[in-house]
Design a protein around this motif. Structure first.
Motif, short mmCIF file in Angstrom:
data_model
loop_
_atom_site.label_atom_id
_atom_site.label_comp_id
_atom_site.label_asym_id
_atom_site.label_seq_id
_atom_site.Cartn_x
_atom_site.Cartn_y
_atom_site.Cartn_z
N ALA A 131 36.28 33.74 35.02
CA ALA A 131 36.76 35.10 34.79
C ALA A 131 35.84 36.11 35.45
N HIS A 132 34.55 35.85 35.40
CA HIS A 132 33.55 36.73 36.00
C HIS A 132 33.71 36.77 37.53
N ALA A 190 35.10 28.53 32.12
CA ALA A 190 36.14 29.57 32.02
C ALA A 190 35.52 30.96 32.04
N LYS A 191 34.40 31.12 31.36
CA LYS A 191 33.69 32.40 31.35
C LYS A 191 33.25 32.79 32.76
N LYS A 235 37.25 33.51 43.80
CA LYS A 235 37.83 32.49 42.92
C LYS A 235 36.83 31.37 42.73
N LEU A 283 42.42 31.56 37.07
CA LEU A 283 40.96 31.69 37.06
C LEU A 283 40.25 30.58 37.84
N LYS A 290 36.44 36.01 39.23
CA LYS A 290 37.72 36.65 39.56
C LYS A 290 37.60 38.17 39.51
N LYS A 291 36.88 38.67 38.53
CA LYS A 291 36.68 40.11 38.40
C LYS A 291 35.97 40.67 39.64
N ASP A 318 42.96 28.64 32.67
CA ASP A 318 44.06 29.34 33.33
C ASP A 318 44.02 29.12 34.84
#
Length: 291
Positions: free
Chosen positions: A156-157, A152-153, A164, A194, A159-160, A191
């Motif tokens: 998110a990284h 998950a971490k 994807k 993400l 996606k930023k 999510d």
């Protein structure tokens, strides 16, 4: 929030039409060109990357998925810029790449993720795919939870950074550990904004599961689909798409519910000449599975 089947179909405007369009949706082919995992040619690819890419294109593929990248050696000794040039010369694009993240699963270190983001962007890839996870990282419930948190971490990284993250399965992710199925845990706990999934149909079938049921339970989550057929005589071996025991016409008929955007052929072993084999698979895909 986790999407359910009703919400997914509402987004498609099907419930408002009394589901009258649902059969038509389910019957549709996947609206993409044939994809090819370059790992198929791992034994010979590096010896002549330009020549082998030309043969992949000539076999009937338009999209490739990369593997084997390292910051030091690039892709088989080629910098990402050079590989992109070779792809363009052969009319190929790359939607995704398999990248290894061993440090991530040890302590959540994102340095390897950072290393591949630049390469993936240069190639124009949309997805960074986790191709393999050592079984030790899901050996019990506590370890499983930690691994999910690390994924998950990383998601998110990624996606930023504008891409994807996707997860590619084998068979062991479907085998319960401490009463939990890791694959299901990933789908439930991370999510959808993400993390996407690259469902490897062969491994799902080999472990006794039905890919269509996963599409229906988690609609829209499976943007990439790895397809390799199962040898009828020896299920541990692969064969050309359409030549084995997996009913791909049935599976692809439901692919829209799963959210599939791209089919990617992967074959890890060959009984005949590899280039003849991949040509036969492309012909079947283009004639039967792709719009």
């Amino acid at each position: 929030m986790m999407l359910n089947r009703r919400n997914f179909l509402m987004q498609l405007g099907l419930l408002g039409a009394g589901l009258t369009m649902a059969p038509q949706l389910i019957a549709a082919k996947v609206p993409q060109k044939a994809g090819f995992q370059l790992y198929n040619l791992r034994a010979i690819l590096a010896s002549d990357v330009p020549g082998n890419l030309a043969k992949v294109a000539a076999a009937g593929y338009s999209v490739v998925e990369t593997f084997g990248y390292s910051k030091e050696n690039g892709f088989w000794g080629l910098k990402p810029e050079k590989l992109k040039s070779l792809l363009q010369e052969n009319g190929l694009t790359s939607i995704s790449g398999h990248y290894n993240f061993n440090k991530l699963f040890i302590d959540g270190d994102l340095s390897e993720v950072d290393n591949v983001l630049e390469a993936a962007k240069i190639l124009g890839q949309q997805y960074i795919v986790i191709p393999w996870l050592a079984k030790g990282f899901i050996k019990d419930s506590a370890t499983m939870d930690k691994t999910i948190a690390y994924i998950a971490k990383a998601a998110a990284h990624v996606k930023k950074a504008g891409l994807k993250l996707a997860y590619h399965n084998h068979d062991f992710e479907f085998i319960p550990v401490d009463g939990k199925v890791f694959y299901e845990q990933l789908l439930e706990k991370i999510d959808p904004k993400l993390l996407d999934f690259e469902l490897d149909v062969y491994w799902v079938v080999r472990v006794g599961q039905d890919p269509v049921k996963w599409f229906e339970k988690y609609p829209g989550r499976f943007k990439l689909l790895h397809i390799k057929d199962m040898d009828k005589e020896n299920p541990q071996l692969n064969t050309e798409i359409g030549n084995g025991s997996i009913d791909y016409k049935r599976i692809i008929a439901h692919a829209a519910v799963g959210g599939v955007k791209q089919l990617i052929m992967e074959q890890e072993n060959f009984k005949i000449d590899p280039f003849e084999s991949i040509k036969r698979s492309a012909a079947y895909m283009n004639a039967n599975l792709i719009k």
